[in-house]
Enzyme design. Structure first.
Site, PDB file in Angstrom:
ATOM      1  N   ASN A  69     -29.799  -6.533 -50.050  1.00 21.79           N
ATOM      2  CA  ASN A  69     -31.076  -5.964 -49.617  1.00 21.79           C
ATOM      3  C   ASN A  69     -30.939  -5.489 -48.166  1.00 21.79           C
ATOM      4  OD1 ASN A  69     -33.661  -5.542 -48.647  1.00 21.79           O
ATOM      5  ND2 ASN A  69     -34.542  -7.358 -49.591  1.00 21.79           N
ATOM      6  N   HIS A 104     -36.359  -0.280 -54.530  1.00 24.15           N
ATOM      7  CA  HIS A 104     -35.839  -1.095 -53.426  1.00 24.15           C
ATOM      8  C   HIS A 104     -34.864  -2.114 -54.003  1.00 24.15           C
ATOM      9  CE1 HIS A 104     -35.428  -3.629 -50.041  1.00 24.15           C
ATOM     10  NE2 HIS A 104     -36.312  -4.538 -50.408  1.00 24.15           N
ATOM     11  N   CYS A 134     -39.280  -3.357 -45.737  1.00 20.91           N
ATOM     12  CA  CYS A 134     -38.474  -2.733 -46.798  1.00 20.91           C
ATOM     13  C   CYS A 134     -39.136  -1.490 -47.395  1.00 20.91           C
ATOM     14  CB  CYS A 134     -38.157  -3.750 -47.883  1.00 20.91           C
ATOM     15  SG  CYS A 134     -37.372  -5.217 -47.233  1.00 20.91           S
TER      16      CYS A 134
END
Ligand code: COA
Length: 325
Positions: free
Chosen positions: A282, A252, A112
């Site tokens: 996500n 994020h 990520c």
């Protein structure tokens, strides 16, 4: 001083929307649980598009918005944990489809934090004078490696891609950054394990399930809040910039509770954090550039504004970057 400036942003996501209620039909969960614990309401899930399709969609937008030719691109870096192939790289597939015949193309993987790492690498090539511009893309079809029977992970992730076209600049651009890695706890978030099987070695037993994303949610949560808070603090301190001077922070998009804690600990107002996880979940390396593109498309940032991008994820890794837009 030479810096790297974001000239254009882009994003491309699958059309299929899967809501929390849709998920409640396949695993024992509810819209209430997912919304309260994560802030996610829906996510885009591929109905056949692979990671390269999404990444190529983003790359085409970048060329169009930046009004540059494919032949002029020097460098393509793609970040992904779910590329179509181990080889060729996603970046080479992008290169072929857009016709960037003069570019050097390669992938990196930092989960990520991938977009942050990729942008940092592009920045170093540009600052050092090797290349004048780059396309940097984060793209994922996490739905390929999510266990759709595991309610503790399948509700969190989505598919998508986002990216930026960057160029050498002498005024605005990336002004400070911090990347970090903590490999000693890599096993708190894993996925995509490929066993060492060959004609002379039996497949290791019990590894089939290790293909899927597996996570110690509480440990990841603890890691995220700590690393994001520390890295934002460090970057602002090194740059001599106060949090008040920031127009937006693009974090994020993993969990709104993580962002709340970061906001409280740093005493930065919650509404300075741009969030769209309610609609995309996500999307790993794609999450920061998808959110940044939205912010940009909505006209919420102007040239000269100071914004901060920050990501964390598997590895474990993190990356924070301060930019004068
Ligand atoms: N629906 C309903 N219940 C669920 C559920 C779901 N989708 N997922 C887990 N549960 C249950 C658990 O089984 C557990 O039940 P039990 O108490 O009967 O055992 C209970 O909810 C609490 O589980 P827990 O894992 O302790 O919840 P949590 O408050 O830590 O929230 C996460 C779980 C995953 C939302 C949270 O830990 C998190 O966001 N971690 C960070 C994850 C992340 O950001 N990952 C990406 C990094 S890039």
């Amino acid at each position: 001083m030479i810096t790297t400036r974001i000239i254009a942003t882009g994003a491309c996501v699958p059309e299929q929307i899967i809501t929390n209620d849709d998920l409640a039909k396949i695993v024992d969960t509810s819209d209430e649980w997912i919304t309260q614990r994560t802030g996610i309401k829906e996510r885009r899930i591929s109905s056949g598009e692979n990671t390269s399709d999404l990444a190529i969609g983003t790359a085409r937008q970048l060329l169009e918005k930046a009004e540059v030719s494919a032949e002029s691109i020097d460098l393509i870096i793609a970040a992904s944990v779910t590329p179509d192939y181990t080889t060729p790289s996603l970046a080479c597939m992008i290169q072929k489809e857009i016709g960037a015949v003069n570019a050097v193309a390669f992938d990196i993987t930092a989960a990520c934090s991938g977009f942050m790492y990729a942008l940092s690498v592009a920045d170093k090539y540009i600052r050092s004078g090797v290349y004048d511009n780059a396309i940097v893309i984060g793209a994922e079809t996490l739905s390929k490696i999510v266990n759709w029977e595991d309610r503790s992970t399948c509700v969190l992730f989505g598919d998508g891609s986002g990216g930026a076209y960057v160029e050498k600049s002498e005024d605005c651009g990336i002004i400070q950054e911090e990347l970090g890695s903590k490999g000693e706890i890599y096993d708190i978030l894993t996925g995509g394990y490929t066993p060492c099987s060959n004609a002379f070695n039996d497949v290791e037993s019990g590894v089939d399930s290790m293909w899927y994303v597996s996570m110690n949610g509480r440990e990841v949560f603890r890691f995220a809040t700590k690393s994001v808070v520390t890295s934002i603090r460090n970057v602002l301190e090194k740059a001599g910039v106060s949090a008040d001077e920031l127009k937006y922070i693009v974090p994020h998009q993993a969990n709104s509770r993580i962002v709340e804690i970061v906001s409280n600990k740093l005493k930065i107002p919650f509404d300075k954090f741009y969030m769209n996880m309610d609609r995309f979940g996500n999307t790993s390396s794609a999450s920061v550039p998808i959110a940044l593109n939205e912010l940009n498309e909505k006209g919420l940032i102007e040239r000269g504004d100071k914004i901060l991008l920050t990501g964390f994820g598997g590895g474990m890794t993190w990356g924070t970057m301060l930019i004068t837009w």
